[in-house]
Write a protein that holds these residues in place. Structure first.
Motif, PDB file in Angstrom:
ATOM      1  N   LYS A  48       0.949  -1.188  -0.196  1.00  0.00           N
ATOM      2  CA  LYS A  48      -0.014   0.072  -0.046  1.00  0.00           C
ATOM      3  C   LYS A  48       0.702   1.211   0.060  1.00  0.00           C
ATOM      4  O   LYS A  48       1.850   1.356   0.733  1.00  0.00           O
ATOM      5  N   GLN A  49       0.420   2.192  -1.151  1.00  0.00           N
ATOM      6  CA  GLN A  49       1.623   3.375  -1.046  1.00  0.00           C
ATOM      7  C   GLN A  49       1.235   4.194   0.097  1.00  0.00           C
ATOM      8  O   GLN A  49       0.003   4.511   0.584  1.00  0.00           O
ATOM      9  N   GLU A  50       2.433   4.880   0.638  1.00  0.00           N
ATOM     10  CA  GLU A  50       2.225   5.796   1.727  1.00  0.00           C
ATOM     11  C   GLU A  50       3.072   7.235   1.348  1.00  0.00           C
ATOM     12  O   GLU A  50       4.297   7.026   0.803  1.00  0.00           O
ATOM     13  N   VAL A  51       2.527   8.231   1.559  1.00  0.00           N
ATOM     14  CA  VAL A  51       3.218   9.562   1.286  1.00  0.00           C
ATOM     15  C   VAL A  51       3.596  10.012   2.608  1.00  0.00           C
ATOM     16  O   VAL A  51       2.673  10.279   3.481  1.00  0.00           O
ATOM     17  N   THR A  52       4.789  10.695   2.740  1.00  0.00           N
ATOM     18  CA  THR A  52       4.855  11.400   3.718  1.00  0.00           C
ATOM     19  C   THR A  52       5.517  12.561   3.251  1.00  0.00           C
ATOM     20  O   THR A  52       6.553  12.793   2.481  1.00  0.00           O
TER      21      THR A  52
ATOM     22  N   PHE B   9       7.659   8.776  -0.863  1.00  0.00           N
ATOM     23  CA  PHE B   9       6.791   7.743  -1.051  1.00  0.00           C
ATOM     24  C   PHE B   9       7.211   6.406  -1.092  1.00  0.00           C
ATOM     25  O   PHE B   9       8.463   6.105  -1.563  1.00  0.00           O
ATOM     26  N   THR B  10       6.576   5.349  -0.555  1.00  0.00           N
ATOM     27  CA  THR B  10       7.163   4.014  -0.301  1.00  0.00           C
ATOM     28  C   THR B  10       6.826   3.043  -1.599  1.00  0.00           C
ATOM     29  O   THR B  10       8.035   2.344  -1.838  1.00  0.00           O
ATOM     30  N   ASP B  11       6.229   3.295  -2.353  1.00  0.00           N
ATOM     31  CA  ASP B  11       6.060   2.620  -3.790  1.00  0.00           C
ATOM     32  C   ASP B  11       6.642   3.305  -4.980  1.00  0.00           C
ATOM     33  O   ASP B  11       5.900   4.307  -5.405  1.00  0.00           O
ATOM     34  N   SER B  12       7.470   2.910  -5.249  1.00  0.00           N
ATOM     35  CA  SER B  12       8.069   3.665  -6.730  1.00  0.00           C
ATOM     36  C   SER B  12       7.499   3.585  -7.671  1.00  0.00           C
ATOM     37  O   SER B  12       7.922   4.274  -8.965  1.00  0.00           O
ATOM     38  N   ALA B  13       6.509   2.604  -7.808  1.00  0.00           N
ATOM     39  CA  ALA B  13       5.745   2.424  -8.975  1.00  0.00           C
ATOM     40  C   ALA B  13       4.889   3.347  -9.470  1.00  0.00           C
ATOM     41  O   ALA B  13       3.585   3.050  -9.300  1.00  0.00           O
ATOM     42  N   ILE B  14       4.944   4.714  -9.508  1.00  0.00           N
ATOM     43  CA  ILE B  14       4.005   5.620  -9.758  1.00  0.00           C
ATOM     44  C   ILE B  14       3.687   6.059 -11.032  1.00  0.00           C
ATOM     45  O   ILE B  14       4.695   5.840 -11.878  1.00  0.00           O
ATOM     46  N   TYR B  15       2.634   6.667 -11.373  1.00  0.00           N
ATOM     47  CA  TYR B  15       2.256   7.188 -12.794  1.00  0.00           C
ATOM     48  C   TYR B  15       2.707   8.627 -12.771  1.00  0.00           C
ATOM     49  O   TYR B  15       3.288   9.073 -13.794  1.00  0.00           O
ATOM     50  N   ASN B  16       2.454   9.284 -11.934  1.00  0.00           N
ATOM     51  CA  ASN B  16       2.800  10.629 -11.718  1.00  0.00           C
ATOM     52  C   ASN B  16       2.642  11.291 -10.565  1.00  0.00           C
ATOM     53  O   ASN B  16       2.276  10.386  -9.371  1.00  0.00           O
ATOM     54  N   LEU B  17       3.458  12.370 -10.134  1.00  0.00           N
ATOM     55  CA  LEU B  17       3.248  13.000  -8.772  1.00  0.00           C
ATOM     56  C   LEU B  17       2.746  14.386  -9.073  1.00  0.00           C
ATOM     57  O   LEU B  17       3.164  15.125  -9.727  1.00  0.00           O
ATOM     58  N   GLN B  18       1.832  14.952  -8.168  1.00  0.00           N
ATOM     59  CA  GLN B  18       1.424  16.240  -8.038  1.00  0.00           C
ATOM     60  C   GLN B  18       1.672  17.047  -6.906  1.00  0.00           C
ATOM     61  O   GLN B  18       1.598  16.212  -5.706  1.00  0.00           O
TER      62      GLN B  18
ATOM     63  N   LYS C  51       0.174  14.217   4.282  1.00  0.00           N
ATOM     64  CA  LYS C  51      -0.726  15.202   5.269  1.00  0.00           C
ATOM     65  C   LYS C  51      -0.357  16.550   4.897  1.00  0.00           C
ATOM     66  O   LYS C  51      -1.024  17.296   5.426  1.00  0.00           O
ATOM     67  N   GLY C  52       0.563  16.949   4.085  1.00  0.00           N
ATOM     68  CA  GLY C  52       0.824  18.158   3.858  1.00  0.00           C
ATOM     69  C   GLY C  52       1.921  18.857   4.557  1.00  0.00           C
ATOM     70  O   GLY C  52       2.186  18.484   5.755  1.00  0.00           O
ATOM     71  N   THR C  53       2.161  20.171   4.276  1.00  0.00           N
ATOM     72  CA  THR C  53       3.231  20.820   5.081  1.00  0.00           C
ATOM     73  C   THR C  53       2.757  22.424   5.098  1.00  0.00           C
ATOM     74  O   THR C  53       2.056  22.850   3.975  1.00  0.00           O
ATOM     75  N   LYS C  54       2.069  22.661   6.148  1.00  0.00           N
ATOM     76  CA  LYS C  54       1.586  24.053   6.549  1.00  0.00           C
ATOM     77  C   LYS C  54       2.831  25.007   6.362  1.00  0.00           C
ATOM     78  O   LYS C  54       3.669  25.108   7.357  1.00  0.00           O
ATOM     79  N   LEU C  55       2.571  26.068   5.341  1.00  0.00           N
ATOM     80  CA  LEU C  55       3.680  26.820   5.326  1.00  0.00           C
ATOM     81  C   LEU C  55       3.098  28.623   5.630  1.00  0.00           C
ATOM     82  O   LEU C  55       2.218  28.964   5.302  1.00  0.00           O
ATOM     83  N   SER C  56       4.227  29.320   6.379  1.00  0.00           N
ATOM     84  CA  SER C  56       3.588  30.451   6.784  1.00  0.00           C
ATOM     85  C   SER C  56       4.685  31.232   6.469  1.00  0.00           C
ATOM     86  O   SER C  56       5.851  31.228   6.901  1.00  0.00           O
TER      87      SER C  56
END
Lengths: 112, 116
Positions: free
Chosen positions: A1-5, A25-34, A104-109
């Motif tokens: 299962k893909q996990e994104v940090t 990301f844990t699984d390198s078999a991706i189609y694209n990244l946004q 989960k995102g990065t909150k930028l100020s």
């Protein structure tokens, strides 16, 4: 299962500073990244899309890189402005699928 | 650029009532629409994938009888939260894939649901 940090979870910088947001990301078999931007209580705005065969994409002050083999992407923001303050989300889609797995995102100020 | 309109932007309802959220692609045809849910400080989680003219595909753990999805046309998908409870309070976002632009997903502005 893909996990994104995404690291860091939050970041505060003075106006004008260059900054880097990280995504892995844990699984390198991706189609694209946004990379997306989310303002409080609002929907998402797509910033940059990198195909799995590409290494980077640029739009204005934004530059996103992708190292698929190591499962990493960075979003570089040059000359940050207060208007850049938002949560930045990284998402990957698996091969053959348009479904996205989000970090989960990065909150930028950006402080004036 | 392509626009996805999502309504309402926020809704407050009593526990036990049903709430319908609409997602429309305004200037393109969307064969596939996605529904996401986001709890505070959490990542967006995919709830279901909606294909025009067919039944939605739900992610594991999402109750299909509680979250009814209808994608009757190429420009409209609806999510109905039936018999809403306080734990359903969340931010719901839809996205649509423009079948003319392969990978690009366009997002609605989201719906904040608060169940009292």
């Amino acid at each position: 299962k893909q996990e994104v940090t995404q690291i860091p979870a939050a970041l505060s910088v003075p106006e004008g500073e260059n900054l880097v947001l990280n995504c892995s990301f844990t699984d390198s078999a991706i189609y694209n990244l946004q990379w997306f931007r989310q303002d409080p209580g609002k929907g998402l705005t797509s910033l940059l899309l990198i195909q799995s065969s590409q290494r980077e994409q640029t739009s204005g002050r934004l530059n996103a890189s992708l190292d698929k083999s190591s499962g990493r992407s960075t979003l570089y923001i040059a000359a940050s402005q207060p208007g850049d303050s938002a949560t930045y989300l990284c998402a990957v889609s698996g091969a053959g699928s348009y479904q996205l797995t989000f970090g989960k995102g990065t909150k930028l100020s950006v402080i004036p | 650029g392509a626009v996805v309109s999502q309504h309402p932007s926020w809704v407050i309802c009593k526990s036990g009532t049903s709430v319908k959220i609409e997602c429309r692609s305004l200037d393109f045809q969307a064969t596939t629409m996605f529904w996401y849910r986001q709890f505070p400080k959490q990542s967006l989680m995919l709830m279901a994938t909606s294909n025009e003219g067919s039944k939605a595909t739900y992610e594991q753990g999402v109750e299909k009888d509680k979250f009814l999805i209808n994608h009757a046309s190429l420009t409209l998908s609806t999510l109905t939260v039936t018999s809403a409870h306080p734990e359903d309070s969340s931010f719901y976002i839809c996205s649509a894939r423009d079948r003319g632009i392969n990978e690009k997903l366009f997002f609605g502005s989201g719906t904040q649901l608060s169940v009292l």
